[in-house]
Design a protein around this motif. Structure first.
Motif, PDB file in Angstrom:
ATOM      1  N   SER A 168       0.216  -1.148  -0.306  1.00 16.11           N
ATOM      2  CA  SER A 168      -0.112  -0.034  -0.137  1.00 16.11           C
ATOM      3  C   SER A 168       0.609   1.535  -0.110  1.00 16.11           C
ATOM      4  O   SER A 168       2.110   1.432   0.532  1.00 16.11           O
ATOM      5  CB  SER A 168      -0.944  -0.302   1.600  1.00 16.11           C
ATOM      6  OG  SER A 168      -1.761  -1.135   1.218  1.00 16.11           O
ATOM      7  N   ARG A 169       0.368   1.748  -1.014  1.00 16.23           N
ATOM      8  CA  ARG A 169       1.031   3.491  -0.707  1.00 16.23           C
ATOM      9  C   ARG A 169       0.094   4.936  -0.938  1.00 16.23           C
ATOM     10  O   ARG A 169       0.368   5.969  -0.460  1.00 16.23           O
ATOM     11  CB  ARG A 169       1.420   4.358  -1.969  1.00 16.23           C
ATOM     12  CG  ARG A 169       2.712   2.619  -2.787  1.00 16.23           C
ATOM     13  CD  ARG A 169       3.398   3.782  -3.946  1.00 16.23           C
ATOM     14  NE  ARG A 169       3.084   3.688  -5.241  1.00 16.23           N
ATOM     15  CZ  ARG A 169       2.154   3.327  -5.855  1.00 16.23           C
ATOM     16  NH1 ARG A 169       2.155   1.849  -6.116  1.00 16.23           N
ATOM     17  NH2 ARG A 169       1.376   3.693  -7.001  1.00 16.23           N
ATOM     18  N   ASP A 170      -1.108   4.105   0.425  1.00 17.89           N
ATOM     19  CA  ASP A 170      -1.798   4.946   1.128  1.00 17.89           C
ATOM     20  C   ASP A 170      -1.145   6.362   2.154  1.00 17.89           C
ATOM     21  O   ASP A 170      -0.064   5.421   2.746  1.00 17.89           O
ATOM     22  CB  ASP A 170      -3.183   4.527   1.289  1.00 17.89           C
ATOM     23  CG  ASP A 170      -3.232   3.471   2.327  1.00 17.89           C
ATOM     24  OD1 ASP A 170      -2.834   4.052   3.829  1.00 17.89           O
ATOM     25  OD2 ASP A 170      -2.988   2.509   2.373  1.00 17.89           O
ATOM     26  N   ALA A 210       3.065   6.925   6.211  1.00 19.60           N
ATOM     27  CA  ALA A 210       3.678   7.607   7.617  1.00 19.60           C
ATOM     28  C   ALA A 210       3.209   6.875   8.814  1.00 19.60           C
ATOM     29  O   ALA A 210       4.281   6.919   9.383  1.00 19.60           O
ATOM     30  CB  ALA A 210       1.687   8.245   8.366  1.00 19.60           C
ATOM     31  N   VAL A 211       3.055   4.986   8.740  1.00 18.74           N
ATOM     32  CA  VAL A 211       3.230   4.252  10.201  1.00 18.74           C
ATOM     33  C   VAL A 211       4.510   3.792   9.389  1.00 18.74           C
ATOM     34  O   VAL A 211       5.390   3.465   9.836  1.00 18.74           O
ATOM     35  CB  VAL A 211       2.109   3.318   9.466  1.00 18.74           C
ATOM     36  CG1 VAL A 211       2.180   1.725  10.762  1.00 18.74           C
ATOM     37  CG2 VAL A 211       1.006   3.000  10.436  1.00 18.74           C
ATOM     38  N   ALA A 212       5.018   3.066   7.564  1.00 16.84           N
ATOM     39  CA  ALA A 212       6.193   3.009   7.612  1.00 16.84           C
ATOM     40  C   ALA A 212       6.951   4.159   7.907  1.00 16.84           C
ATOM     41  O   ALA A 212       8.243   3.883   8.279  1.00 16.84           O
ATOM     42  CB  ALA A 212       6.008   2.649   6.718  1.00 16.84           C
ATOM     43  N   ALA A 253       7.323   6.255  10.385  1.00 16.75           N
ATOM     44  CA  ALA A 253       7.547   6.796  11.570  1.00 16.75           C
ATOM     45  C   ALA A 253       7.963   5.468  12.366  1.00 16.75           C
ATOM     46  O   ALA A 253       8.539   5.406  13.416  1.00 16.75           O
ATOM     47  CB  ALA A 253       5.936   6.136  12.458  1.00 16.75           C
ATOM     48  N   PHE A 254       7.721   4.386  12.097  1.00 14.06           N
ATOM     49  CA  PHE A 254       8.385   3.181  12.295  1.00 14.06           C
ATOM     50  C   PHE A 254       9.528   2.025  11.561  1.00 14.06           C
ATOM     51  O   PHE A 254      10.522   1.580  11.562  1.00 14.06           O
ATOM     52  CB  PHE A 254       7.842   1.553  12.356  1.00 14.06           C
ATOM     53  CG  PHE A 254       6.556   2.324  13.461  1.00 14.06           C
ATOM     54  CD1 PHE A 254       6.535   1.157  14.780  1.00 14.06           C
ATOM     55  CD2 PHE A 254       5.301   2.180  13.289  1.00 14.06           C
ATOM     56  CE1 PHE A 254       5.514   1.921  15.778  1.00 14.06           C
ATOM     57  CE2 PHE A 254       4.027   2.399  14.322  1.00 14.06           C
ATOM     58  CZ  PHE A 254       4.441   2.023  14.977  1.00 14.06           C
ATOM     59  N   ASN A 255       9.882   3.404  10.899  1.00 11.43           N
ATOM     60  CA  ASN A 255      11.280   2.866   9.550  1.00 11.43           C
ATOM     61  C   ASN A 255      11.331   1.600   9.295  1.00 11.43           C
ATOM     62  O   ASN A 255      12.139   0.672   8.976  1.00 11.43           O
ATOM     63  CB  ASN A 255      12.467   3.047  10.492  1.00 11.43           C
ATOM     64  CG  ASN A 255      13.665   3.549   9.263  1.00 11.43           C
ATOM     65  OD1 ASN A 255      13.122   3.807   8.769  1.00 11.43           O
ATOM     66  ND2 ASN A 255      14.853   2.898   9.875  1.00 11.43           N
ATOM     67  N   PHE A 256       9.912   0.841   8.393  1.00 16.75           N
ATOM     68  CA  PHE A 256       9.824   0.137   7.798  1.00 16.75           C
ATOM     69  C   PHE A 256      11.445  -0.101   6.590  1.00 16.75           C
ATOM     70  O   PHE A 256      10.583   0.764   5.686  1.00 16.75           O
ATOM     71  CB  PHE A 256       8.415  -0.543   7.545  1.00 16.75           C
ATOM     72  CG  PHE A 256       7.488  -0.310   8.295  1.00 16.75           C
ATOM     73  CD1 PHE A 256       7.586  -0.644   9.585  1.00 16.75           C
ATOM     74  CD2 PHE A 256       6.071  -0.969   7.718  1.00 16.75           C
ATOM     75  CE1 PHE A 256       6.631  -1.066  10.788  1.00 16.75           C
ATOM     76  CE2 PHE A 256       5.178  -1.172   9.025  1.00 16.75           C
ATOM     77  CZ  PHE A 256       5.366  -1.089   9.906  1.00 16.75           C
ATOM     78  N   PRO A 257      11.571  -1.247   6.153  1.00 11.90           N
ATOM     79  CA  PRO A 257      12.392  -1.758   5.762  1.00 11.90           C
ATOM     80  C   PRO A 257      11.917  -1.997   4.345  1.00 11.90           C
ATOM     81  O   PRO A 257      10.856  -3.004   4.260  1.00 11.90           O
ATOM     82  CB  PRO A 257      13.923  -2.287   5.786  1.00 11.90           C
ATOM     83  CG  PRO A 257      12.616  -3.148   6.571  1.00 11.90           C
ATOM     84  CD  PRO A 257      12.080  -1.955   7.551  1.00 11.90           C
ATOM     85  N   TYR A 261      11.191   1.877   2.771  1.00 10.60           N
ATOM     86  CA  TYR A 261       9.542   1.239   2.761  1.00 10.60           C
ATOM     87  C   TYR A 261       9.238   3.239   1.255  1.00 10.60           C
ATOM     88  O   TYR A 261       9.145   2.771   0.542  1.00 10.60           O
ATOM     89  CB  TYR A 261       8.450   0.693   3.199  1.00 10.60           C
ATOM     90  CG  TYR A 261       7.127   0.686   2.260  1.00 10.60           C
ATOM     91  CD1 TYR A 261       7.665   0.075   1.437  1.00 10.60           C
ATOM     92  CD2 TYR A 261       6.700   1.233   2.536  1.00 10.60           C
ATOM     93  CE1 TYR A 261       6.140  -0.304   0.514  1.00 10.60           C
ATOM     94  CE2 TYR A 261       4.793   0.745   1.943  1.00 10.60           C
ATOM     95  CZ  TYR A 261       5.234   0.206   0.812  1.00 10.60           C
ATOM     96  OH  TYR A 261       4.719  -0.112   0.192  1.00 10.60           O
ATOM     97  N   VAL A 262       9.194   3.650   2.416  1.00  9.18           N
ATOM     98  CA  VAL A 262       8.950   4.786   1.775  1.00  9.18           C
ATOM     99  C   VAL A 262       9.988   5.392   1.015  1.00  9.18           C
ATOM    100  O   VAL A 262       9.139   6.360  -0.147  1.00  9.18           O
ATOM    101  CB  VAL A 262       8.960   5.723   3.242  1.00  9.18           C
ATOM    102  CG1 VAL A 262       8.986   7.778   2.826  1.00  9.18           C
ATOM    103  CG2 VAL A 262       8.222   5.794   4.477  1.00  9.18           C
ATOM    104  N   ALA A 263      10.982   5.644   0.854  1.00  8.73           N
ATOM    105  CA  ALA A 263      11.277   5.594  -0.086  1.00  8.73           C
ATOM    106  C   ALA A 263      11.511   4.695  -1.585  1.00  8.73           C
ATOM    107  O   ALA A 263      11.297   5.545  -2.604  1.00  8.73           O
ATOM    108  CB  ALA A 263      12.716   5.562  -0.093  1.00  8.73           C
ATOM    109  N   TYR A 264      10.752   3.946  -1.546  1.00  7.68           N
ATOM    110  CA  TYR A 264      10.583   2.811  -2.347  1.00  7.68           C
ATOM    111  C   TYR A 264       9.763   3.136  -2.992  1.00  7.68           C
ATOM    112  O   TYR A 264       9.012   3.330  -4.212  1.00  7.68           O
ATOM    113  CB  TYR A 264      10.995   1.205  -1.588  1.00  7.68           C
ATOM    114  CG  TYR A 264       9.625   0.453  -2.647  1.00  7.68           C
ATOM    115  CD1 TYR A 264      10.801  -0.347  -4.110  1.00  7.68           C
ATOM    116  CD2 TYR A 264       8.851   0.115  -2.647  1.00  7.68           C
ATOM    117  CE1 TYR A 264       9.737  -1.470  -5.112  1.00  7.68           C
ATOM    118  CE2 TYR A 264       7.997  -0.967  -4.148  1.00  7.68           C
ATOM    119  CZ  TYR A 264       8.438  -1.468  -4.908  1.00  7.68           C
ATOM    120  OH  TYR A 264       7.881  -2.385  -5.440  1.00  7.68           O
TER     121      TYR A 264
END
Length: 359
Positions: free
Chosen positions: A56-58, A63-65, A67-71, A82-85
């Motif tokens: 998802s990219r909503d 915002a959650v990705a 905040a929690f720095n999801f890779p 993930y945000v950069a992706y």
């Protein structure tokens, strides 16, 4: 309350019993903190599900990705978020849609190539770009390569020659990628400048050349002591010969660079040249696998006998930016966290897919 209620006869401070009101306040605080923890944990779990299961990219997922720095992917021990992706994937989708609109308007395919991109190809391009930029930035730190304001200014001036003015260029960037000029400078211009300057500096680095020769000489000593030639070729050769154990096939005189040819033709079947051979490509360890005489046509079209040899090599290629990045990716132990096509397996790197964010 006077002092006698707070101290004993010997002056020792006595604790004051907590009132029911204070106990209730503490209890409410603990309950509130517990609820916050539950809510935050629930948001993290939902965000992780949407990111790693649905890609998802909503706004909520991003915002959650963030905040929690999801890779999205990890290389050389560093995680790319993930945000950069997601941001770059959005840009390449915008580019595809733009090229498709151009194609629909009659623009020929060679001027609207993005229209043909598949979802897999777009994801692959984004992942490779992110990994490449990280590896380039790491190398830039190692070689003290920086981007100066004049570098950006000069490259920007070259780009603007294609447009009426900067406003027109910015408008085109927004239509094609959804980026303004500042974002384009950060995502495209800076990485290009770093890689260009890095390539130049690597070619001029004598220490890297010395280190490379030392590696080649060490490998040659291992071979002399009985190490498997083909195994070392697979380990060090970065071209297609690595997969063949260094086998170059049959060739005659005039088909290889002079230094390599002279060494190869001087050997007997099964011999390894006693020293490392330097050519314009790098440092070679050469083994003669076989030799024969064959009928070939000379420049006059006549059949003549010509000697041919079949040789193998372990090649320590001179540093260039592409081979450097290729090897850095191989050594980077790339881990892909997303449920998308894994483009890194094609590099024969250790690439694994993971959906957990705990690593």
């Amino acid at each position: 309350m006077d002092e006698q209620n707070l101290t004993g006869g010997n002056g020792e401070v006595k604790s004051v019993p907590e009132s029911p009101k204070d106990k209730n306040s503490s209890m409410r605080l603990f309950v509130l903190l517990g609820l916050v923890a539950v809510v935050v944990g629930g948001m993290a779990a939902l965000g992780a599900y949407k990111v790693y299961t649905k890609l998802s990219r909503d706004k909520f997922s991003l915002a959650v990705a963030k905040a929690f720095n999801f890779p999205a992917v990890k290389v050389a021990g560093e995680k790319i978020p993930y945000v950069a992706y997601a941001e770059d994937l959005k840009a390449i989708h915008t580019m595809r849609d733009y090229d498709q609109s151009q194609r629909d308007a009659g623009v020929p395919p060679d001027r609207s190539p993005g229209a043909d991109l598949t979802e897999e190809q777009m994801s692959d391009q984004v992942l490779w770009r992110l990994v490449n930029n990280l590896l380039v930035n790491n190398a830039a730190k190692k070689y003290s390569v920086t981007v100066e304001d004049d570098d950006i200014k000069n490259l920007k001036a070259q780009m603007l020659q294609q447009f009426k003015d900067e406003a027109t260029a910015s408008e085109e960037l927004m239509k094609r990628y959804g980026w303004d000029m500042k974002v384009y400078e950060q995502k495209v211009m800076r990485p290009f400048i770093v890689q260009t300057k890095l390539a130049k500096k690597m070619k001029e680095d004598p220490k890297m050349k010395e280190d490379l020769r030392a590696q080649a000489e060490k490998a040659l000593e291992e071979i002399k002591k009985g190490a498997d030639f083909a195994a070392l070729a697979k380990k060090y050769n970065t071209d297609s010969t690595g997969e063949r154990g260094g086998d170059l096939g049959w060739f005659g005189k005039g088909e290889m660079v002079p230094e390599f040819e002279q060494a190869a033709f001087s050997l007997k079947k099964g011999e390894v040249y006693p020293t490392v051979v330097e050519s314009v490509y790098g440092y070679h360890i050469i083994k003669l696998d076989d030799r024969k005489t064959s009928k070939v046509k000379n420049e006059k079209g006549q059949n003549v006998n010509a000697e041919q040899v079949r040789a193998s090599q372990v090649l320590f290629r001179f540093p260039d930016i592409l081979s450097y990045l290729d090897q850095a990716a191989r050594d980077g132990n790339i881990h892909l966290y997303l449920k998308v096509h894994n483009p890194f397996t094609e590099l024969n790197v250790t690439a694994t897919e993971k959906t957990s964010t705990s690593e």
